[in-house]
Scaffold this motif. Sequence first.
Motif, PDB file in Angstrom:
ATOM      1  N   LYS A  45       0.841  -1.206   0.000  1.00 44.65           N
ATOM      2  CA  LYS A  45       0.000   0.000   0.000  1.00 44.65           C
ATOM      3  C   LYS A  45       0.871   1.248   0.000  1.00 44.65           C
ATOM      4  O   LYS A  45       0.589   2.211  -0.710  1.00 44.65           O
ATOM      5  CB  LYS A  45      -0.926   0.013   1.219  1.00 44.65           C
ATOM      6  N   LYS A  48       2.383   1.722  -3.418  1.00 44.72           N
ATOM      7  CA  LYS A  48       1.409   2.074  -4.452  1.00 44.72           C
ATOM      8  C   LYS A  48       1.334   3.579  -4.666  1.00 44.72           C
ATOM      9  O   LYS A  48       1.183   4.047  -5.785  1.00 44.72           O
ATOM     10  CB  LYS A  48       0.037   1.514  -4.064  1.00 44.72           C
ATOM     11  N   GLU A  85      -7.154  -3.632  -6.098  1.00 43.26           N
ATOM     12  CA  GLU A  85      -6.373  -2.655  -5.328  1.00 43.26           C
ATOM     13  C   GLU A  85      -4.864  -2.864  -5.507  1.00 43.26           C
ATOM     14  O   GLU A  85      -4.089  -1.929  -5.449  1.00 43.26           O
ATOM     15  CB  GLU A  85      -6.732  -2.760  -3.841  1.00 43.26           C
ATOM     16  N   TYR A  86      -4.464  -4.105  -5.750  1.00 46.28           N
ATOM     17  CA  TYR A  86      -3.037  -4.428  -5.882  1.00 46.28           C
ATOM     18  C   TYR A  86      -2.667  -4.803  -7.320  1.00 46.28           C
ATOM     19  O   TYR A  86      -1.668  -5.468  -7.558  1.00 46.28           O
ATOM     20  CB  TYR A  86      -2.669  -5.563  -4.917  1.00 46.28           C
TER      21      TYR A  86
END
Length: 135
Positions: A45, A48, A85-86
């Motif tokens: 996260k 990112k 999300e990833y």
Amino acid sequence: MLDLIMCVDDDPITLMLLKKVIDKAAFSKETITAQNGEEALEFFKSLKNTLTKDTTTNLPQLIFLDLNMPVMGGWEFLDCFNTPEYLNFNDIKVVILSSTIDPEDISKSKTYPIVIDFLPKPITTSILDYLKTKI
């Protein structure tokens, strides 16, 4: 030789041995660790936010993943890591390292496209030599 790999395991002795074998085999320039799946997801996260379309710097090329960990285990990590999300990290390959080789776990691991192998602990230089042919 890989530039960066991540080892996700809750056992500090396993992590220490893994790093030593990786160094001995000249498998990776740098090894980072996480104590559980949640810690690993937090790492991604934070990455990112710094990624651009042109850069993949500081991205692990491979993740060694334990299955049985407190807080968040390997299966939960894989379920989260395979969500949109990833998506920026879907080129990273995962090798599951487990102290038990349950045929059901091996079958389940094959349902995740990023998982390239399911191997027994402890890791050895011969296992790393074998993995070099798969990466």
